[in-house]
Write an enzyme that holds these catalytic residues in place. Structure first.
Site, short mmCIF file in Angstrom:
data_model
loop_
_atom_site.label_atom_id
_atom_site.label_comp_id
_atom_site.label_asym_id
_atom_site.label_seq_id
_atom_site.Cartn_x
_atom_site.Cartn_y
_atom_site.Cartn_z
N LYS A 278 32.55 98.06 38.45
CA LYS A 278 33.98 97.45 38.38
C LYS A 278 34.32 97.27 39.81
CE LYS A 278 38.32 97.72 35.91
NZ LYS A 278 39.31 97.11 36.88
N ARG A 443 42.02 91.04 24.11
CA ARG A 443 41.45 92.17 24.47
C ARG A 443 40.59 92.94 23.11
NH1 ARG A 443 43.73 95.03 28.61
NH2 ARG A 443 45.62 93.83 28.69
P1 AMP Z 1 42.32 95.93 34.87
O1 AMP Z 1 42.69 94.88 35.83
O2 AMP Z 1 42.35 97.23 35.19
O3 AMP Z 1 42.89 95.67 33.64
O4 AMP Z 1 40.59 95.53 34.68
C1 AMP Z 1 40.06 94.33 34.33
C2 AMP Z 1 39.80 93.66 35.45
O5 AMP Z 1 38.68 94.23 36.14
C3 AMP Z 1 39.33 92.24 35.33
O6 AMP Z 1 40.32 91.39 35.02
C4 AMP Z 1 38.57 91.76 36.44
O7 AMP Z 1 39.18 91.34 37.44
C5 AMP Z 1 38.06 92.82 37.06
N1 AMP Z 1 36.48 93.58 37.06
C6 AMP Z 1 35.75 94.07 38.18
N2 AMP Z 1 34.50 94.07 37.78
C7 AMP Z 1 34.25 93.37 36.69
C8 AMP Z 1 33.06 93.33 35.77
N3 AMP Z 1 31.88 93.78 36.18
N4 AMP Z 1 33.22 92.60 34.71
C9 AMP Z 1 34.65 92.32 34.10
N5 AMP Z 1 35.64 92.56 35.00
C10 AMP Z 1 35.72 93.02 36.19
#
Ligand code: AMP
Length: 619
Positions: A278, A443
C-alpha cells in the site's frame, strides 16, 4: 421554464429538512422541466454549471459582486458593504436593495432558466485579463432583469452560497421517483421482483424505485455527470441509459477499500488473494488515447497539468493506443531505491514550481488496476485477469510500474509481507479478491486495507466531516472556535450523523484556518442532511473533512451515528490530526465502517483478555 418558477422550487427545497420531501420536490421539478432544461436544472440545484470533473467554478470575487449590486440597484458601493456586514448574506442584500430600486432598466425582460444558465456558464468560462469586467457585465445583465426574489438566488451562484443541500444520491432518487410507475411491468424488473410477494403497493413501489435507482447509479459510476444522465433519461427514457459507455476523458468513480484488522480476517473473508503493497501518495486515474493523456485525482478533478512527468512517461512507456488505468504516484529516489517521505510527495500539491519540482522529485507511478483497454470495458473481468493487463501494459516501464504483490492464502505470509512493507516505509497492504470485478464507486470487500495503526490497541484514524462548531470559552475565547461538531456519512440514507465533539489536537495555525474556512460556510439552521441531537453554536455546510484519532469507540446516547434503540456511537478522546482535502464529505468514514470498527475493536480486546487469562492459567 421561467427562472421565477425555479426559484419557487428553490424556496421549497430550502424550507424542508426532510430528505424524502426533498426528493419529492426535486422529482416534481424535473418532471416539469423540458428535456433541454433538466440538465441545466440539475447543475443549478447544486450551485454549478457543469459536472464536478470539469473543475469549472462560477466564482466572482465578493467585491465585484457588491459592485454589480450597487450599480443595478442604484446604490453606493459603501452602502452595499454596510448592509452586507449587517445581513451576512449578499443574496439577501441584493433582494433588499433591488426591492427598493426606483425603476427597472428599459431592457429588462422576464428571465428564463436558459438565460440564467447561459450567463452563469459564460461567467464560469471567461478567463484572461479582462475577464472580471466580462463577468460583472454578465451578472449585472441578469440582475437588471430579475425580481428581488430572483436576485437573491442569482447572487448565490458566483459566491458559492447556494446551499440547498442536494447531494448526487438525492438527484438519482428523484429521477427514479419520476419513472418507476411506467417501469413496474418491465421484463427485467418483473424477473427480479414478484409483486405478489409485497405487502402493499407502497412497499412494492419502494423496491421498483430502488432497482431503477441501481440502474441509474451503475451509469453514474462510469459517467459521473447527473446533468447529462437526466438529459438522456428525459429524452430517451430509462432505456436511453444504455447509450452511456465509458469514454476517454470522463472519469470513472473509484473503487474503495474496506478495512479489517487482521490477516486471519482477510483470509476468512476472501480466501486466497493478492496482497499488494500500500503506497502512500496520490491516487491517479489516467486516460490515454493515442497521444492524448488526461489525469484525474481521487476526487475526479482534472489534474493533468500538475504531473508533467507522468504525462511524459505515459506517452513513452505505455504502448497501447487506448487505455484507462489507475495507480498511486509518489516521490521515489531512484538512486537509493527508497521512497521519499509523504511530506515530499505532498509538496506536489502546490500550483507553482511544478516544472522544478517534477525534475527534483519526479513521481513514480505504481499501477494497481485497469478499467478500459483498447475499446473494451474490462471492469467486469475478475481481478486476476485485469492484473495480467496491468502487467502487460507496464512491462519494461521505468517510471510506470505495476504494484508489487504476492498471491497467498496464508495469514502468516500476509503478516510477513505486511511487516516488510512497513519496514520499507510503506503504509501497509491492500488485499485484493482475485475474482472480484472493478466495483466503481463502492466499498465491497473487493479490496481490503490493513494499515499499521489497526494492529495496536487502538483502531485506525477516522475521517469525519465538520457540521458545526462551538464558540471558544476560557482560554480559547480569544479564538472564535472552541470545539467542532463532526459527523460520519450514512450512505444508505445519504446523510451525516454526528460522532464526536472535537476540542483538542488543533495546532494554532489549524485553528486560524478552521475559523476562516468555517466562517465562510456558516448557515443559520441545521443542514437538511445532518442528523443531530446536539445543537452547536453555529451550523456549517458539511464540506470539510478532517482526519482524527481517538482512543476508542463507545456507545453514546447523544451521537446519532449508528443509532439503535436510542444509543449511537461516539469517538472517545478524539484529536484532530490533519485536513483531508482530498476527500469530499461523502468520502469520509461511513457509519457502516464505524459499526464494524466498533465490533472489531471489541474482538481485539477480547482476544487480548483471553490470552492473558490463558497465560495465567498455565502458570
Ligand atoms: P485509504 O485512503 O486509507 O482509504 O486507502 C485506500 C487508498 O490506498 C486508495 O484510494 C489508493 O489511493 C491507495 N493505494 C495505495 N496502494 C494501493 C494498492 N496497491 N491498491 C489499491 N489502492 C492503493
Amino acid at each position: 421554464m421561467q427562472f421565477e418558477r425555479l426559484v419557487d422550487y428553490f424556496e421549497r427545497l430550502e424550507n424542508t429538512s426532510s430528505r424524502i420531501e426533498m426528493i419529492k420536490i426535486l422529482s416534481e421539478l424535473l418532471k416539469e422541466a423540458s428535456a433541454g432544461e433538466a440538465k441545466k436544472i440539475v447543475y443549478l440545484c447544486q450551485g454549478k454549471v457543469l459536472p464536478d470533473y470539469e473543475g469549472l467554478e462560477i466564482g466572482i470575487g465578493e467585491k465585484f459582486v457588491e459592485e454589480a449590486i450597487a450599480t443595478v440597484s442604484g446604490n453606493r458601493k459603501e452602502n452595499v458593504e454596510k448592509e452586507y456586514k449587517k445581513e451576512g448574506d449578499l443574496g439577501l442584500v441584493a433582494e433588499k436593495m433591488l426591492a427598493k430600486r426606483k425603476q427597472k432598466s428599459l431592457f429588462s425582460q422576464k428571465l428564463s432558466v436558459d438565460k440564467v444558465y447561459d450567463n452563469l456558464l459564460k461567467i464560469a468560462k471567461s478567463t484572461g485579463q479582462k475577464s472580471q469586467d466580462v463577468k460583472i457585465r454578465l451578472l449585472s445583465e441578469l440582475l437588471n432583469s430579475s425580481t428581488p426574489r430572483e436576485a437573491k438566488y442569482i447572487i448565490r451562484f458566483p459566491i458559492g452560497t447556494l446551499r440547498l443541500g442536494i447531494g448526487d444520491p438525492t438527484i438519482m432518487d428523484a429521477l427514479a421517483e419520476i419513472y418507476w410507475k411506467e417501469h413496474e411491468n418491465d421484463e427485467d424488473i418483473k424477473n427480479r421482483i414478484k409483486k405478489e410477494k409485497y405487502k402493499d403497493e407502497e412497499e412494492f413501489g419502494r423496491r421498483v424505485r430502488s432497482l431503477l435507482r441501481e440502474k441509474i447509479e451503475a451509469k453514474y459510476n462510469i459517467h459521473p455527470d447527473l446533468g447529462e444522465i437526466a438529459d438522456i433519461i428525459k429524452k430517451y427514457g430509462i432505456e436511453g441509459l444504455e447509450k452511456i459507455k465509458i469514454e476517454h476523458g470522463i472519469p470513472i468513480r473509484p473503487t474503495l477499500a474496506e478495512r479489517l484488522s487482521s490477516s486471519e480476517d482477510i483470509i476468512k473473508k476472501i480466501g486466497k488473494c493478492a496482497i499488494e503493497a500500500k503506497y502512500d501518495g496520490f491516487r491517479l486515474q489516467i486516460h490515454k488515447k493515442e497521444n492524448n493523456v488526461i489525469i484525474f485525482s481521487r476526487r475526479l478533478e482534472k489534474m493533468t497539468q500538475m504531473f508533467p512527468e507522468i504525462v511524459k512517461a505515459v506517452r513513452e512507456e505505455i504502448k497501447v493506443k487506448e487505455v484507462i488505468f489507475e495507480g498511486e504516484a509518489l516521490a521515489y529516489n531512484e538512486n537509493t531505491k527508497e521512497f521519499y517521505p509523504f511530506q515530499i510527495t505532498i509538496q506536489r500539491k502546490r500550483k507553482y514550481d511544478i516544472g522544478k519540482m517534477s525534475e527534483e522529485f519526479p513521481l513514480k507511478l505504481f499501477v494497481f488496476d485497469v478499467m478500459f483497454m483498447e475499446g473494451k470495458n474490462v471492469m467486469g473481468m475478475p481481478f486476476k485477469e485485469r492484473r495480467k493487463i496491468v502487467e502487460q501494459i507496464t512491462k519494461g516501464g521505468k517510471n510506470i510500474v505495476a504494484t508489487e504483490s504476492i498471491i497467498t492464502e496464508s495469514p502468516r505470509d500476509i503478516d510477513k509481507y505486511f511487516n516488510e512493507c512497513i519496514e520499507r516505509g510503506l503504509e501497509g497492504i491492500v488485499a485484493k479478491d482475485l475474482n472480484a470485478p472493478y466495483i466503481a464507486g463502492a466499498r465491497k470487500f473487493a479490496w481490503i486495507k490493513l494499515k499499521r495503526s489497526y494492529r495496536g490497541e487502538l483502531s485506525d484514524s477516522v475521517d469525519v466531516v465538520i457540521v458545526g462548531y462551538f464558540k471558544g470559552r476560557g482560554l480559547r475565547a480569544k479564538f472564535g472556535l472552541g470545539a467542532l461538531l463532526t459527523a460520519v456519512y450514512d450512505k444508505k440514507e445519504d446523510c451525516f450523523k454526528t460522532i464526536a465533539k472535537i476540542g483538542s489536537g488543533f495546532k494554532e495555525e489549524q485553528i486560524e484556518e478552521l475559523e476562516k474556512i468555517l466562517s465562510e460556510i456558516k448557515i443559520d439552521k441545521k443542514p437538511a442532511r445532518v442528523i443531530s441531537r446536539i445543537e452547536p453554536d453555529v451550523w456549517v455546510e458539511p464540506k470539510y473533512v478532517i482526519e482524527v484519532v481517538a482512543d476508542e469507540i463507545t456507545k453514546s446516547p447523544i451521537h446519532t451515528a449508528g443509532m439503535k434503540k436510542e444509543e449511537g456511537l461516539a469517538l472517545r478522546f478524539p484529536r484532530m490530526i490533519s485536513f483531508r482535502r482530498d476527500k469530499k464529505p461523502e468520502d469520509c468514514t461511513t457509519v457502516e465502517e464505524i459499526e464494524r470498527m466498533y465490533i472489531n475493536q471489541k474482538v481485539v480486546n477480547l482476544t487480548e483478555t483471553e490470552e492473558r487469562i490463558d497465560g495465567d492459567l498455565t502458570v
